[in-house]
Motif scaffolding. Sequence first.
Motif, short mmCIF file in Angstrom:
data_model
loop_
_atom_site.label_atom_id
_atom_site.label_comp_id
_atom_site.label_asym_id
_atom_site.label_seq_id
_atom_site.Cartn_x
_atom_site.Cartn_y
_atom_site.Cartn_z
N UNK A 1 0.51 -12.86 11.01
CA UNK A 1 0.72 -11.70 10.74
C UNK A 1 -0.72 -11.08 11.17
N UNK A 2 -0.64 -9.67 11.66
CA UNK A 2 -1.91 -8.92 12.12
C UNK A 2 -2.53 -8.20 10.93
N UNK A 3 -3.70 -7.84 11.07
CA UNK A 3 -4.58 -7.14 10.29
C UNK A 3 -4.02 -6.20 9.71
N UNK A 4 -3.34 -5.32 10.52
CA UNK A 4 -2.78 -4.14 10.08
C UNK A 4 -1.60 -4.40 9.05
N UNK A 5 -0.75 -5.40 9.52
CA UNK A 5 0.47 -5.78 8.75
C UNK A 5 0.03 -6.14 7.31
N UNK A 6 -0.96 -6.82 7.12
CA UNK A 6 -1.70 -7.11 5.89
C UNK A 6 -2.00 -6.01 5.34
N UNK A 7 -2.71 -4.98 5.91
CA UNK A 7 -3.23 -3.75 5.33
C UNK A 7 -2.05 -3.09 4.80
N UNK A 8 -0.84 -2.82 5.42
CA UNK A 8 0.38 -2.36 4.86
C UNK A 8 0.90 -2.91 3.68
N UNK A 9 0.80 -4.15 3.57
CA UNK A 9 1.21 -4.99 2.31
C UNK A 9 0.30 -4.65 1.29
N UNK A 10 -1.00 -4.48 1.52
CA UNK A 10 -1.75 -4.28 0.43
C UNK A 10 -1.64 -2.80 -0.22
N UNK A 11 -1.57 -1.79 0.87
CA UNK A 11 -1.07 -0.52 0.41
C UNK A 11 -0.09 -0.46 -0.28
N UNK A 12 1.08 -1.20 -0.06
CA UNK A 12 2.34 -0.99 -0.64
C UNK A 12 2.27 -1.48 -2.11
N UNK A 13 1.22 -2.54 -2.25
CA UNK A 13 1.08 -3.21 -3.72
C UNK A 13 0.28 -2.23 -4.38
N UNK A 14 -0.61 -1.34 -3.73
CA UNK A 14 -1.47 -0.45 -4.47
C UNK A 14 -0.64 0.64 -4.87
N UNK A 15 0.28 1.40 -4.05
CA UNK A 15 1.00 2.55 -4.43
C UNK A 15 2.00 2.09 -5.60
N UNK A 16 2.26 0.66 -5.65
CA UNK A 16 3.21 0.39 -6.74
C UNK A 16 2.80 -0.04 -8.24
N UNK A 17 1.42 0.25 -8.21
CA UNK A 17 0.58 0.15 -9.57
C UNK A 17 1.08 1.36 -10.23
N UNK A 18 1.40 1.22 -11.85
CA UNK A 18 2.15 2.22 -12.67
C UNK A 18 1.31 3.45 -12.85
N UNK A 19 -0.22 3.41 -12.68
CA UNK A 19 -0.97 4.53 -13.16
C UNK A 19 -0.83 5.65 -12.12
N UNK A 20 -0.22 5.37 -11.19
CA UNK A 20 0.03 6.66 -10.10
C UNK A 20 0.81 7.72 -10.71
#
Length: 237
Positions: A1-20
């Motif tokens: 998996x490429x670095x940018x694919x990993x980054x997309x996964x991390x951002x998806x996890x971030x935006x799923x955090x309920x405080x948003x």
Amino acid sequence: MSALSDLQQHLTRYWALPYHDDEALDAKLKDVQAWQRARIQRTHSELFEQPKNKPMANYFLTQLYGGDEFKLLAKQLERILPKAKKLEKLAKESVLQTGTMAVQAAILAIELDMHLAQWLMEQDLAVNEENMLAAYRAVDEADERRLQINNLKDVCYRTDKYLNSFMLRKAFSFAKSTAYNRGYQPLYDFIDAGFTAMKPLKSVSDFIEPFCKRELQIIDQVHQADSNNNVEVFAVS
């Protein structure tokens, strides 16, 4: 998996955090983060106040431990990632991986603090040393906190490695105008901030080793059963 694919996964996890989507939780998280930054600055004041260390200290407190600043970065990255595949041709994969690891470290710090904020909200408690100690123990994420610190150390050593590689540093520098012109400025600047913070350091180990040692000591002290409710566990002499 490429670095940018990993980054997309991390951002998806971030935006799923309920405080948003929860204004009260967002406000409580901001209070927790402000307390954490003040505590970190107080704990490491001697280290942070050395002139050569000030850029690195600022990088930690704003980039790797930022609140609204990180949210702005995440929004920008989310916008450019769908068209950012060409960025992998502009910068070494290893450099992008390091930037992705830094983003991941920042997200983990936010997630762990959010868990403290959630507990404090459930108990209807204000953010202060006594209540933060109770929250740390109730949430009980000592292992995750240790992982957070070790991830920060890994990011710093990897960034230092590329900073000290003349070829990689030059290649990254030459990519700046192209990255800016193609709309990849947020990711480029986030990686470059780490390079800039480390330039004054003779050795990154002189900064990161004492920082991590103290943070790990505090984690151990906070979770010691025999320390009762003594808030002195947040200090390391």
